[in-house]
Design a protein around this motif. Structure first.
Motif, PDB file in Angstrom:
ATOM      1  N   ILE A 110      23.236 -12.488  76.437  1.00 33.75           N
ATOM      2  CA  ILE A 110      22.654 -12.045  75.165  1.00 33.75           C
ATOM      3  C   ILE A 110      21.251 -12.647  74.994  1.00 33.75           C
ATOM      4  CG2 ILE A 110      24.855 -11.777  73.965  1.00 33.75           C
ATOM      5  CD1 ILE A 110      22.981 -14.964  73.369  1.00 33.75           C
ATOM      6  N   ALA A 111      20.543 -12.120  73.977  1.00 37.08           N
ATOM      7  CA  ALA A 111      19.385 -12.820  73.437  1.00 37.08           C
ATOM      8  C   ALA A 111      19.848 -13.605  72.216  1.00 37.08           C
ATOM      9  CB  ALA A 111      18.291 -11.832  73.036  1.00 37.08           C
ATOM     10  N   VAL A 112      19.354 -14.815  72.074  1.00 37.43           N
ATOM     11  CA  VAL A 112      19.795 -15.672  70.966  1.00 37.43           C
ATOM     12  C   VAL A 112      19.087 -15.240  69.686  1.00 37.43           C
ATOM     13  CG1 VAL A 112      19.967 -18.028  70.086  1.00 37.43           C
ATOM     14  CG2 VAL A 112      20.208 -17.585  72.552  1.00 37.43           C
ATOM     15  N   ALA A 113      19.820 -14.647  68.790  1.00 38.97           N
ATOM     16  CA  ALA A 113      19.224 -14.128  67.554  1.00 38.97           C
ATOM     17  C   ALA A 113      18.618 -15.238  66.715  1.00 38.97           C
ATOM     18  CB  ALA A 113      20.282 -13.374  66.756  1.00 38.97           C
ATOM     19  N   PHE A 114      19.351 -16.326  66.554  1.00 46.01           N
ATOM     20  CA  PHE A 114      18.915 -17.359  65.617  1.00 46.01           C
ATOM     21  C   PHE A 114      17.778 -18.222  66.163  1.00 46.01           C
ATOM     22  CE2 PHE A 114      23.477 -17.394  63.711  1.00 46.01           C
ATOM     23  CZ  PHE A 114      23.251 -16.138  63.173  1.00 46.01           C
ATOM     24  N   ALA A 115      17.375 -17.981  67.418  1.00 47.20           N
ATOM     25  CA  ALA A 115      16.169 -18.620  67.934  1.00 47.20           C
ATOM     26  C   ALA A 115      14.926 -17.845  67.514  1.00 47.20           C
ATOM     27  CB  ALA A 115      16.235 -18.710  69.459  1.00 47.20           C
ATOM     28  N   ARG A 116      15.138 -16.700  66.848  1.00 46.51           N
ATOM     29  CA  ARG A 116      14.056 -15.809  66.469  1.00 46.51           C
ATOM     30  C   ARG A 116      14.260 -15.388  65.017  1.00 46.51           C
ATOM     31  NH1 ARG A 116      15.878 -15.052  71.609  1.00 46.51           N
ATOM     32  NH2 ARG A 116      14.298 -14.938  73.259  1.00 46.51           N
ATOM     33  N   ASN A 117      13.541 -14.361  64.587  1.00 44.23           N
ATOM     34  CA  ASN A 117      13.789 -13.783  63.274  1.00 44.23           C
ATOM     35  C   ASN A 117      13.851 -12.266  63.431  1.00 44.23           C
ATOM     36  OD1 ASN A 117      11.093 -12.541  62.743  1.00 44.23           O
ATOM     37  ND2 ASN A 117      10.415 -14.678  62.812  1.00 44.23           N
ATOM     38  N   PRO A 118      14.364 -11.540  62.460  1.00 48.19           N
ATOM     39  CA  PRO A 118      14.520 -10.090  62.621  1.00 48.19           C
ATOM     40  C   PRO A 118      13.232  -9.350  62.957  1.00 48.19           C
ATOM     41  CG  PRO A 118      15.852 -10.847  60.793  1.00 48.19           C
ATOM     42  CD  PRO A 118      15.028 -12.024  61.217  1.00 48.19           C
ATOM     43  N   MET A 119      12.107  -9.769  62.418  1.00 51.00           N
ATOM     44  CA  MET A 119      10.860  -9.040  62.678  1.00 51.00           C
ATOM     45  C   MET A 119      10.436  -9.178  64.137  1.00 51.00           C
ATOM     46  SD  MET A 119       8.579  -7.008  61.465  1.00 51.00           S
ATOM     47  CE  MET A 119       8.815  -7.099  59.679  1.00 51.00           C
ATOM     48  N   THR A 120      10.498 -10.384  64.680  1.00 58.85           N
ATOM     49  CA  THR A 120      10.091 -10.559  66.079  1.00 58.85           C
ATOM     50  C   THR A 120      11.022  -9.813  67.020  1.00 58.85           C
ATOM     51  OG1 THR A 120      11.329 -12.644  66.259  1.00 58.85           O
ATOM     52  CG2 THR A 120       9.004 -12.787  65.624  1.00 58.85           C
ATOM     53  N   VAL A 121      12.319  -9.841  66.738  1.00 62.72           N
ATOM     54  CA  VAL A 121      13.271  -9.124  67.581  1.00 62.72           C
ATOM     55  C   VAL A 121      13.083  -7.619  67.443  1.00 62.72           C
ATOM     56  CG1 VAL A 121      15.723  -8.649  67.988  1.00 62.72           C
ATOM     57  CG2 VAL A 121      14.956 -10.995  67.581  1.00 62.72           C
ATOM     58  N   ALA A 122      12.863  -7.148  66.222  1.00 65.71           N
ATOM     59  CA  ALA A 122      12.655  -5.714  66.003  1.00 65.71           C
ATOM     60  C   ALA A 122      11.452  -5.221  66.790  1.00 65.71           C
ATOM     61  CB  ALA A 122      12.474  -5.430  64.516  1.00 65.71           C
ATOM     62  N   GLN A 123      10.385  -5.999  66.790  1.00 67.58           N
ATOM     63  CA  GLN A 123       9.164  -5.590  67.478  1.00 67.58           C
ATOM     64  C   GLN A 123       9.367  -5.568  68.992  1.00 67.58           C
ATOM     65  OE1 GLN A 123       5.612  -8.113  66.885  1.00 67.58           O
ATOM     66  NE2 GLN A 123       4.585  -6.220  66.292  1.00 67.58           N
ATOM     67  N   THR A 124       9.952  -6.628  69.540  1.00 71.27           N
ATOM     68  CA  THR A 124      10.176  -6.681  70.979  1.00 71.27           C
ATOM     69  C   THR A 124      11.109  -5.565  71.434  1.00 71.27           C
ATOM     70  OG1 THR A 124       9.858  -9.083  71.006  1.00 71.27           O
ATOM     71  CG2 THR A 124      11.024  -8.117  72.873  1.00 71.27           C
TER      72      THR A 124
END
Length: 332
Positions: free
Chosen positions: A59-73
């Motif tokens: 997986i990618a670790v969600a809580f190492a990021r935030n929704p906006m950065t993950v959404a963009q990538t």
């Protein structure tokens, strides 16, 4: 059941050749994991050298990021791959989130639910023009000006899959996600008695829902290879069994006390000794053990009616040709 390939943890960040080979060998998809490398960069490279395979993070670790950065990538990868991305997210455990990533940790089930809803709100803004106005307990996204809004692409948002073991996270996956990534530390009984009912409690139907498995496999072409596979798999099972969050699997099989002992040994760093505590019965419940043709048939028997996709999990050094051989036998 589609059969995918997991990029080994030891692979370099540039795993283009690995992904080319996986597509050439007939695998349906390729997955990266956030262990030694970022999970997204290899997929960006892989998207440029493959045409057919699905590309996923598991997986990618969600809580190492935030929704906006993950959404963009994820949005960029979805466009780059021509709509082939499966975005698999997981929580990791508190120690890693707070001490390795230096990020906040609280209420992981509720936080993950909100994380996925925030992703969908952001993507909706980008693809349909809806005003961004997401206000949650953990995440707030209320600004999206034209300068920062990507152009819509024809592939739409990617599917979101959540990983988990416990019933709470599994129910949330059924409620807000497009699929569920089953942990390798599970058993057929746990899947049928705990995982699937929890998923169903969060949605009306599992039709179209991705249930992705990663069954551990112990195999080899010689006695020496099988012996090495057995030792590596016992160590991996012991490692997972030492994690309190996965205790439910052991408790279902009346092995809760083993989890306590493994946890104590892990705190003392006695990794080799931990593997010796995994007996043949527990090994056979979690892993499929046998020669290549035998394990292929057993994977189908156990999981053929459960998983929509499966990645064979070999927690030891294995010949890529052997992995492809077993995968081909599973597909056949």
């Amino acid at each position: 059941m589609k059969v995918d390939f997991a990029v080994p943890f030891s692979s370099p960040a540039d795993s283009r050749e690995t992904m080319r080979r996986a597509e050439r060998d007939g695998f349906d998809g390729v997955w990266t994991t956030e262990v030694k490398h970022d999970p997204f960069l290899p997929l960006a490279l892989g998207a440029t050298v493959t045409e057919r395979v699905t590309l996923g993070t598991a997986i990618a670790v969600a809580f190492a990021r935030n929704p906006m950065t993950v959404a963009q990538t994820a949005n960029d990868l979805q466009e780059l791959s021509g709509g082939r991305l499966l975005l698999g997210l997981g929580t990791q455990i508190k120690t890693h989130v707070t001490r390795r990533f230096s990020m906040p940790w609280s209420q992981p089930v509720a936080r993950m639910r909100e994380f996925v809803l925030a992703l969908r709100a952001i993507w909706d803004t980008w693809h349909s023009g809806a005003r961004l106005n997401f206000r949650g307990e953990f995440y707030t996204h209320t600004v999206m000006t034209p300068m920062f809004t990507p152009q819509p692409h024809p592939y739409g948002p990617p599917k979101v899959l959540l990983a988990g073991v416990g019933e709470g996270m599994t129910r949330v996956a059924g409620e807000v996600a497009d699929g569920f990534l089953c942990h390798g530390f599970t058993t057929e009984r746990y899947l049928r008695e705990v995982t699937v009912p929890a998923l169903r409690s969060g949605r009306d139907s599992l039709d179209g829902f991705e249930l992705v498995g990663s069954p551990m496999v112990v195999t080899g072409r010689s006695d020496a290879e099988i012996a090495a596979a057995l030792a590596g798999t016992r160590r991996q099972i012991a490692f997972y069994g030492s994690t309190p969050a996965y205790r439910g699997v052991l408790e279902l099989h009346d092995r809760g006390e083993l989890g306590d002992e493994l946890h104590r040994l892990s705190r003392r760093g006695e990794w080799e000794r931990m593997g010796t505590l995994v007996d043949d019965e527990l090994l056979a419940a979690i892993a499929v053990v046998g020669k290549p043709d035998e394990v292929a048939a057993e994977v189908r028997r156990r999981y053929g009616d459960l998983f929509t996709r499966a990645t064979l999990y070999l927690p030891y050094e294995a010949d890529p040709g052997l992995v492809a051989e077993v995968a081909a036998a599973v597909r056949a």
